[in-house]
Design a protein around this motif. Structure first.
Motif, short mmCIF file in Angstrom:
data_model
loop_
_atom_site.label_atom_id
_atom_site.label_comp_id
_atom_site.label_asym_id
_atom_site.label_seq_id
_atom_site.Cartn_x
_atom_site.Cartn_y
_atom_site.Cartn_z
N VAL A 1 -3.73 -11.52 3.79
CA VAL A 1 -2.16 -11.60 3.62
C VAL A 1 -1.70 -10.18 3.33
N ASN A 2 -0.28 -10.15 3.67
CA ASN A 2 0.70 -9.10 3.32
C ASN A 2 1.96 -9.68 2.71
N LEU A 3 1.90 -9.81 1.54
CA LEU A 3 3.00 -10.39 0.79
C LEU A 3 4.16 -9.26 0.29
N HIS A 4 5.31 -10.00 0.20
CA HIS A 4 6.62 -9.01 -0.07
C HIS A 4 7.51 -9.82 -0.75
N PRO A 5 7.93 -9.66 -1.87
CA PRO A 5 8.76 -10.42 -2.84
C PRO A 5 10.19 -10.83 -2.03
N SER A 6 10.65 -10.17 -1.32
CA SER A 6 11.89 -10.66 -0.52
C SER A 6 11.84 -11.28 0.60
N ASN B 1 5.04 -3.87 -0.42
CA ASN B 1 4.14 -4.70 0.07
C ASN B 1 2.76 -4.69 -0.57
N ASN B 2 2.18 -6.07 -0.77
CA ASN B 2 0.79 -6.13 -1.51
C ASN B 2 -0.10 -6.71 -0.33
N VAL B 3 -1.13 -6.14 -0.01
CA VAL B 3 -1.94 -6.46 1.00
C VAL B 3 -3.22 -6.95 0.52
N VAL B 4 -3.92 -7.91 0.63
CA VAL B 4 -5.05 -8.29 0.21
C VAL B 4 -6.08 -8.33 1.52
#
Length: 146
Positions: free
Chosen positions: A67-72, A47-50
Motif C-alpha cells: 500500500v501507498n497511503l496519503h492522508p489527502s 506518502n506512507n508505503v508499507v
C-alpha cells in the motif's frame, strides 16, 4: 481467531506476525488474512508505503510494497481475501505513520484419518466428464495431448 493488529510508526517501523507452533497442536498450518490498512488520525501530509515480506510459492522470502497511503487522497485500503502463509513481516519503508494494519489469523486443522474414512465410507463420487468445446461453426475442437 481474530487478530493480529499492529501499528507502524517511524519509532517502530516493522512488525512480524509469527505464531508459536506447538507440535502437539491439531493445527496443520497458520494463515494470515490481511483485511485493512489505514492511516492514523495523526499522520502527516506524506506518502506512507508499507512493504510486506513473506514466503512465495517456492518457499523463498519475497518483499513487495502492498500500500501507498496519503492522508489527502487515500487514507485506507481494504484488502479483502489477501491470504499469506506465516511468518509475515510488515515494514514502513516511507513516511512516519502511524499506519494501522488488521487481519485475521486462520488455523488450518489437521484432519483425523479415521474420521475422514468413516465420513466418506459408502459414498461414491460422481464425476462429470468434460465435453470438448465447439467453435462458432459447431465443429468440435480437437483435444490437445502432451
Amino acid at each position: 481467531m481474530i487478530g493480529p493488529a499492529c501499528e507502524l510508526t517511524s519509532k517502530v517501523p516493522f512488525y512480524t506476525f509469527h505464531p508459536e507452533v506447538n507440535e502437539n497442536d491439531d493445527f496443520e498450518d497458520h494463515i494470515l488474512e490481511v483485511r485493512m490498512v489505514c492511516l492514523g488520525s495523526t499522520a502527516k501530509n506524506e506518502n506512507n508505503v508499507v512493504e510486506l515480506t513473506s514466503l512465495n510459492y517456492k518457499g523463498k522470502k519475497q518483499s513487495i510494497p502492498i500500500v501507498n497511503l496519503h492522508p489527502s487522497c487515500l487514507n485506507m485500503v481494504s484488502l479483502g481475501d489477501f491470504h499469506l502463509k506465516t511468518p509475515v513481516t510488515f515494514r514502513l519503508i516511507s513516511g512516519s505513520g502511524p499506519v494501522n494494519i488488521s487481519g485475521l489469523h486462520i488455523l488450518i486443522i489437521k484432519e483425523d484419518e479415521e474420521y475422514t474414512l468413516e465420513k466418506n465410507e459408502g459414498k461414491k463420487e460422481q464425476i462429470f466428464p468434460f465435453k470438448p468445446a465447439k467453435n462458432k461453426t459447431g465443429q468440435s475442437i480437437p483435444k490437445v495431448t502432451q
